[in-house]
Design an enzyme around this catalytic site. Structure first.
Site, PDB file in Angstrom:
ATOM      1  N   GLU A 102     -63.264  34.827 -12.324  1.00 55.18           N
ATOM      2  CA  GLU A 102     -63.251  33.742 -11.340  1.00 55.18           C
ATOM      3  C   GLU A 102     -63.102  32.385 -12.028  1.00 55.18           C
ATOM      4  O   GLU A 102     -62.361  31.510 -11.553  1.00 55.18           O
ATOM      5  CB  GLU A 102     -64.527  33.800 -10.502  1.00 55.18           C
ATOM      6  CG  GLU A 102     -64.555  35.000  -9.561  1.00 55.18           C
ATOM      7  CD  GLU A 102     -65.850  35.129  -8.784  1.00 55.18           C
ATOM      8  OE1 GLU A 102     -65.800  35.108  -7.554  1.00 55.18           O
ATOM      9  OE2 GLU A 102     -66.923  35.241  -9.421  1.00 55.18           O
ATOM     10  N   GLU A 122     -67.771  43.587  -9.071  1.00 49.67           N
ATOM     11  CA  GLU A 122     -68.939  43.370  -8.205  1.00 49.67           C
ATOM     12  C   GLU A 122     -69.153  44.514  -7.223  1.00 49.67           C
ATOM     13  O   GLU A 122     -70.291  44.822  -6.843  1.00 49.67           O
ATOM     14  CB  GLU A 122     -68.792  42.045  -7.446  1.00 49.67           C
ATOM     15  CG  GLU A 122     -68.954  40.791  -8.292  1.00 49.67           C
ATOM     16  CD  GLU A 122     -67.663  40.346  -8.956  1.00 49.67           C
ATOM     17  OE1 GLU A 122     -67.626  39.219  -9.492  1.00 49.67           O
ATOM     18  OE2 GLU A 122     -66.667  41.119  -8.947  1.00 49.67           O
TER      19      GLU A 122
END
Length: 671
Positions: A102, A122
């Site tokens: 990210e 995740e």
């Protein structure tokens, strides 16, 4: 200045270095340091973001996830990097995962070492990305790769990302490419417009996700979040963040994070951390059946030279063919290359002569479960191997102390219990026998880690950790059968809970004769007051041994799928009538509660006896080797989640149905 984020100005370039070992996780200090660094480089022409150590940012600090979020939040840091008037170049190496990817996507440019891997894992802990991963991901990588990363947890290589222009360059020395970005004109990824996927594409994604998820909710929620990328970033990103924070508190994420930390603890016992494992290069394996050949294949894949010893030349040749077949199957699945297959087979020898094990550093016995046969194997090995060579038994139930009774140098003797198929299954129980040294245990753990297995330390008892709990689980299931449930009802209830298979489906697959042999072995020591249900013995007497024989708890036709068999119900009801049992129905919740309580109770006893060092170890064993759903956390996590009072109530029901059959763990004793 942050102690984990350092800024150095060299000419017109600002170098921002994260140094937060071991994996540069984005904890609160890193986030604060990065945000401060954005301000410190504003007089430069270019900023370079890099990481010290073996990897770029490999994710967030999951130890923070159970507590309220601490500012600055990662999405704010990523947005600050992207909005910076001075563009950032991310220099990438190692694993660029989760929050690391990210951050990289928020940078204006990305350059990577050739061996770098990228992903948004995740989903594996019940979450969606929380710092723009699902919003920048489709914009940068396209829908297909973003879905594979976020919904399935798949990782990709630097060449794969370069091919779709998700990174700008690959270099053996990424930092050397920095000057080439000084004149480039960046465009914020978050502001890139993207065409939504078609309804047909979305339907295809959903079908794959449903098949993959097996009860988990996060894979589908990740797709929902990815689809928000069709909206402006300012709309989609806050929705992503809100869902991420909501999922942190979900039962599935708590369970998955519990298993993540439990595996880290179980595979690195504190007593072994300071020890240096003995070097291993040559491993001997006695027994070339499915188990022995699977162990041999795993060891060859781990880079070892392997000698498989069988009882005859013909059996040795058969073992060679089995190992070759397993390797060829891996080649077909794309797990290895043709060159790797050839080199690994070249590193293997099959023989009928124990003398060929003379130079082995470690030997693993993988013959059938017979005490005399195993003792014979180790006597033969001890006659030819070095006195310091490690001797390991792969027994599933037998006492290693009895197996090694006649062996000199008991400090080198250990149990290494693989699970079938050994070249695939991750779990390995490392059994500490009487006299086993910590140095030997450390070497066994090192071996299994190199084989990319999940090792756990266990003490000696019947069935060790996993099979002892399995026996309790099966006994409880058979009590339910006698008292009113049917095999397909019990199996369906446990599949609904999330188990890979119900207890009777699993027994049909492994073979009823295996469980029967264990029951016969226990006949002499079984407590006479223990309730014993003979239904499984009656099936074996009728030669209904399971799937391979065409019938077991179920009937198997040409399609080889289990079919409910009225003949089995007749055997069950006749047993109840002959024993004066009034059968009654059980709800799905009743079945789940009684079977899970039996598992948790046995696990608590195992911990109390010191066979396992913690509840977490129990959970690792059951989730890694026995099909217990990771998103449920394991039987001990399940028990902690429902609370002691609820568990005591379930155990009361179990004891009422099966008086005299259960020794209650002290922690669950009636109050």
């Amino acid at each position: 200045m942050s102690t984990v984020v350092n800024v150095e100005i060299k000419g017109n370039i600002g170098w921002v270095t994260i140094d937060n070992p071991p994996v540069n996780a984005t904890n609160a200090d890193v986030r604060a340091g990065l945000l401060k660094a954005v301000g410190q480089i504003q007089d430069c022409d270019l900023a370079v973001l890099e990481c010290a150590g073996k990897t770029f940012i490999a994710g967030g600090d999951m130890s923070e996830f159970a507590a309220p979020p601490v500012q600055p939040h990662l999405p704010d840091v990523a947005d600050a990097i992207e909005r910076s008037a001075v563009p950032f170049v991310a220099v990438l190496h190692g694993n660029v995962l989760g929050g690391g990817l990210e951050i990289a996507m928020a940078c204006a440019f990305r350059v990577a070492h050739p061996n770098t891997r990228f992903g948004l894992p995740e989903v594996n802990v019940g979450l969606i990305p929380g710092a723009g991963g699902t919003q920048r991901g489709p914009r940068l990588m396209g829908w297909d790769m973003a879905v594979e990363m976020a919904c399935f947890g798949k990782t990709f290589t630097a060449p794969q990302l370069l091919e779709i222009k998700a990174i700008d360059a690959i270099s053996e020395d990424p930092a050397a490419t920095i000057p080439s970005f000084l004149q480039a004109s960046p465009a914020p990824i978050s502001q890139k417009k993207i065409t939504p996927p078609s309804a047909e594409q979305i339907e295809g994604y959903r079908k794959k996700i449903i098949k993959f998820a097996k009860g988990r909710t996060a894979p589908d929620l990740n797709l929902d979040a990815l689809l928000w990328a069709s909206d402006p970033y300012e709309v989609g990103q806050p929705k992503e963040r809100a869902l991420h924070l909501q999922l942190r508190q979900s039962s599935q994420s708590r369970a998955l994070r519990h298993v993540f930390f439990a595996e880290r603890a179980a595979t690195r016992p504190a007593q072994l951390k300071s020890l240096t494992p003995a070097p291993l290069s040559h491993i001997a394996i006695v027994g070339g059946g499915l188990m022995g050949s699977g162990i041999a294949t795993a060891c060859l894949n781990g880079g070892y030279h392997v000698t498989v010893i069988e009882r005859s030349v013909q059996a040795a040749d058969d073992a060679r063919r089995t190992i070759t077949s397993l390797m060829q199957a891996a080649l077909k699945r794309g797990k290895i290359t043709a060159a790797q297959l050839e080199s690994r087979l070249a590193a293997s020898t099959t023989t009928s002569d124990y003398a060929d094990a003379a130079s082995a550093d470690l030997a693993i016995e993988a013959v059938f479960e017979d005490l005399g046969a195993k003792r014979t194997v180790f006597n033969a090995l001890a006659n030819v191997m070095r006195p310091d060579a490690i001797l390991a038994t792969n027994t599933s139930y037998l006492d290693p102390n009895a197996i090694f009774a006649n062996i000199a140098g008991r400090d080198r003797c250990v149990g290494i219990h693989f699970f079938s198929p050994a070249h695939i299954m991750k779990l390995v129980e490392v059994i500490k026998a009487d006299g086993t040294s910590d140095a030997t245990l450390a070497t066994a753990f090192s071996l299994t880690a190199k084989l990319r297995k999940t090792p756990v330390l266990a003490g000696v008892c019947d069935g060790f950790i996993g099979n002892r709990i399995l026996s309790a689980y099966r006994r409880a299931a058979e009590y339910l059968l006698a008292d009113g449930a049917l095999p397909h009802e019990i199996d369906a209830a446990m599949r609904a809970f999330g188990m890979a298979m119900g207890p009777f489906e699993a027994q049909d697959l492994s073979g009823l004769q295996i469980a029967q042999a264990n029951r016969r072995r226990q006949d002499a020591t079984r407590d006479p007051s223990e309730r014993y249900v003979t239904i499984a013995d009656e099936l074996c007497a009728a030669e209904r041994y399971g799937k391979r024989s065409g019938a077991g708890w179920y009937q198997y036709g040409q399609d080889n799928r289990p079919q409910v068999d009225p003949a089995v119900e007749k055997i069950i009801t006749a047993y109840a009538e002959n024993n004066g049992i009034t059968r009654h129905s059980f709800s799905v919740e009743d079945i789940q509660s009684q079977l899970l309580s039996a598992m948790a109770n046995e696990g608590a006893k195992i911990v109390a006896e010191g066979i396992a060092d913690s509840d977490a170890t129990i959970d690792v064993v059951k989730t890694s080797g026995y099909g217990f759903p990771r998103w449920r956390g394991g039987p001990m996590h399940w028990a902690n989640e429902i609370g002691d009072e609820t568990l005591r109530s379930a155990l009361n029901s179990l004891e009422t149905a099966s008086p005299g059959s259960w020794t209650r763990a002290a922690r669950y004793a009636p109050q």
